[in-house]
Design an enzyme around this catalytic site. Structure first.
Site, mmCIF file in Angstrom:
data_model
loop_
_atom_site.group_PDB
_atom_site.id
_atom_site.type_symbol
_atom_site.label_atom_id
_atom_site.label_comp_id
_atom_site.label_asym_id
_atom_site.label_seq_id
_atom_site.Cartn_x
_atom_site.Cartn_y
_atom_site.Cartn_z
ATOM 1 C CG ASP A 341 -90.047 66.816 -95.222
ATOM 2 O OD1 ASP A 341 -90.412 66.209 -94.196
ATOM 3 O OD2 ASP A 341 -90.816 67.071 -96.173
ATOM 4 C CD GLU A 378 -89.309 62.407 -93.008
ATOM 5 O OE1 GLU A 378 -90.210 62.195 -92.160
ATOM 6 O OE2 GLU A 378 -89.398 63.294 -93.875
#
Length: 695
Positions: A341, A378
């Site tokens: 993330d 990401e």
């Protein structure tokens, strides 16, 4: 091991490994802190004489129980069941040093494998009691082996453990749990996915927010869980029996592996749930604030995560913690991959500046334990650093391709100047990955994810509708690149409904027939809706829970998605490991697959600003030597039909056969038996997609 003890005796202990280690002579505890002046082990244990826990607190003497920055102690003998934590003292000097010690708190060991079990919604007691559990967990993995699915054959399905089966119509006996996922394995196999990507499953406090639904008065919860309290400890509330969470998680992994499905974890190393200085100090801040977090000159938190703090990921201590966490999930829990993330934060130094060769990114890619593990970035953060295509030059790293998402969406809204970008994404995003010698498999292609509109909402809403989140609709992305197909939200207009499903089918074709690795979001295959909420992070209710009744309501759409996945699997032309051969290469001499483009007429391309149509032919040989070709036509007009002239059928094949016509009614949108095309032209309605195969 010695017999169960009733009186605890201690010895010096060992600095490594950190955390709790069960040894022949007893149980070793080791924890890092550079700036603490005093450390105590607080332990609750059960003796043979007492049904209630006995608490003991042991002060660790620096001369005896400290090696460098590691504090350690050995409890002699065996403790079958105990809870523990650390009390730390030192300067609380935010102004001068950034330290934030409070010896009233009992802190979580960053290396603890599991915390006190609790049901979902039950209040946490971080900092108040010893929350870490000393578990010597044994599990029989039987003959478990990782599926080892090549990226070229991977199809990722993103899901939330609780939201996937929490709805009462999910049909499972243990809704909202790891066991619920096991009960859905036949469904996942039928759909055809090869990997599940689980949204955060490490410990977080779902009660750490104070927003209220203004319409119902419902107190909202941190449903998504992107606020980790630990990088190791499993969130026990995702288990049907929280006390057995470790076993249930491992049973889930084992069952998925047996079905040939890999398990990826969405890991949040960029920040923690401690938030800013007003947040709950549960672990890192109380152990060594200036080591674990990025601080500015005033010792305020640098906030590249948008969540109040940012982890100091490239500090050697934090770097080792991250790597040990990943090793644990691979070796002990048998997971197959990770999605990182806001991974661009991994590329920042101790002042927050962007590094050229970030040590932690290289360490993850080169770690020998993780060498066969999928790693997906990401490749952006909340401070505007966008690194899609430039996150790393190492082909070990794949990336969530936000360019693919955006460019496909632009085309499917009828936006101008979208054809060249569309073609680049279909062909594997060579503009992002080819220059560094990487291939199309570095691109994780997606159209939707947990963050944003569902696929159905993408074609049903122009604007976000997040009022229920309690922030006056200020939260969530404003730039959705969506179009409501002529009506905002639900409608009885059959023409609009037909258009929406046509567009969704075209999205699905583009997702699964483009080069790269496709990822879909759970529930999109049966057109789930969040009623226009594009930021459901706090919605632990029907907004976020998959409505399994839609599987029957939209069974035709589910069938279409399933058959598109089958088509992708049927031909390596959709799963290339290298970029295509030059278009001018002779089709009979090519060694790699080739892609050739046209507009309405073969050999004539139109890359102009106002063009809204594109067609292309894929041709090449399958691994068994069979020559194969597909011709795909796309119409991005909002109103106009386009008539394409079909190219010459390659390889001496007899005719083009219809595989997909997204504008046709089911089951003719993807007929079970392909139909020979007798005309040399084919009409494609607005937002329609047609796929032909040479036979």
């Amino acid at each position: 091991m010695s017999s169960v003890i009733t009186t605890l005796k201690t010895d010096t202990g060992f600095p490594l490994p950190q955390g709790v280690t069960h040894l022949r002579e007893g149980i070793n505890f080791a924890v890092f802190s550079r700036h603490a002046t005093a450390v105590s082990l607080v332990i609750d244990y059960f003796s043979e004489k007492n049904s209630t826990p006995v608490r003991k607190e042991y002060v660790l003497e620096p001369e005896k129980n400290r090696t460098g920055d590691l504090w350690h102690i050995l409890i002699l003998g065996d403790l079958p069941e105990f809870n523990y934590g650390f009390r730390m003292d030192g300067p609380c000097d935010k102004k001068n040093s950034g330290t934030f010690y409070d010896n009233n708190l009992i802190l979580i060991d960053p290396c603890s494998r599991i915390l006190l079990p609790r049901q979902w919604g039950e209040p946490s007691r971080y900092g108040q009691i010893p929350c870490c559990r000393g578990v010597n967990h044994e599990f029989d993995w039987l003959d478990d082996k990782p599926p080892g699915t090549p990226l070229s054959e991977t199809i990722i399905y993103e899901l939330h453990v609780r939201g996937f089966t929490r709805n009462r119509n999910s049909g499972v006996s243990s809704p909202g749990s790891f066991k619920g996922i096991v009960e859905k394995i036949p469904y996942l196999k039928d759909l055809g996915i090869t990997a599940v990507e689980l949204m955060p499953i490490t410990e977080f406090d779902e009660n750490d927010i104070f927003f209220v639904n203004p319409d119902t008065g419902e107190k909202l919860k941190n449903f998504w869980g992107y606020s980790p309290v630990s990088f190791f400890a499993l969130n026990s509330s995702f288990s049907s029996e929280p006390a057995g969470a470790l076993t249930e998680f491992k049973e889930m992994v084992r069952a998925l592996h047996k079905a040939g499905i890999e398990v990826y974890l969405d890991m949040v190393f960029n920040h923690t749930g401690e938030g800013g200085y007003n947040g709950t100090t549960s672990s890192f801040r109380g152990i060594d604030n200036p080591i674990f977090y990025l601080l500015d000159e005033e010792h305020e938190y640098l906030n590249f995560s948008g969540c109040g703090n940012t982890m100091n990921c490239n500090h050697p201590v934090v770097r080792d913690l991250i790597r040990e966490s990943l090793r644990y999930w691979v070796t002990e829990m048998h997971v197959d991959g990770f999605r990182f993330d806001l991974a661009s934060i991994l590329g920042r130094d101790r002042e927050g500046h962007v590094l050229v060769n970030p040590p932690i990114i290289e360490a993850i890619a080169e770690d020998p334990v993780l060498r066969d593990t999928k790693i997906i970035a990401e490749a952006w953060d909340a401070a505007g650093l966008y690194q899609v295509g430039s996150f790393s030059t190492d082909s070990r790293w794949a990336e969530w391709n936000g360019r693919f998402r955006d460019d496909i969406r632009y085309f499917m809204t009828g936006a101008p100047d979208s054809i060249t970008r569309l073609a680049t994404r279909i062909a594997g995003s060579s503009d992002l990955y080819q220059q560094d010698g990487r291939g199309p498999l570095c691109s994780i292609n997606f159209i939707t994810s947990h963050d944003g509109f569902t696929l159905y909402d993408l074609v049903s809403y122009n604007e976000k509708h997040n009022h229920a989140n309690g922030e006056n609709n200020r939260d969530g992305e404003n730039h959705n690149i969506s179009w409501n197909s002529g009506c905002e939200g639900e409608t009885d207009n059959q023409d609009i409904i037909e258009l929406r499903f046509r567009r969704m089918k075209s999205f699905i074709v583009l997702l699964f027939l483009s080069q790269g690795v496709p990822m879909m979001t759970g529930g999109d295959e049966f057109a789930r809706t969040q009623k226009g909420n594009n930021n459901s992070w706090c919605q632990d209710n029907a907004t976020s829970w998959l409505d399994w009744s839609l599987l029957e309501t939209h069974r035709d759409f589910y069938r279409f998605v399933k058959k598109c996945i089958q088509l992708r699997k049927s031909s390596t032309l959709f799963r290339q490991e290298q970029f295509f051969s030059p278009e001018d290469q002779s089709i009979h001499e090519q060694e790699q697959a080739r892609i050739s483009w046209q507009y309405l007429l073969p050999g004539q391309q139109n890359w102009s600003h106002d063009c809204h149509g594109l067609a292309f032919m894929l041709s090449g040989q399958e691994p068994d030597g069979r020559p194969t070709a597909f011709f795909i036509m796309l119409n991005g007009h909002r109103t106009n039909n386009l008539r394409f002239t079909l190219p010459v059928i390659p390889f001496g094949k007899d005719s083009w056969h219809l595989l997909i016509d997204s504008s046709a009614p089911p089951p003719y949108d993807f007929p079970d038996d392909s139909q020979a095309i007798t005309s040399d032209t084919f009409k494609v309605p607005s937002f329609g997609t047609v796929v032909l195969k040479a036979d």
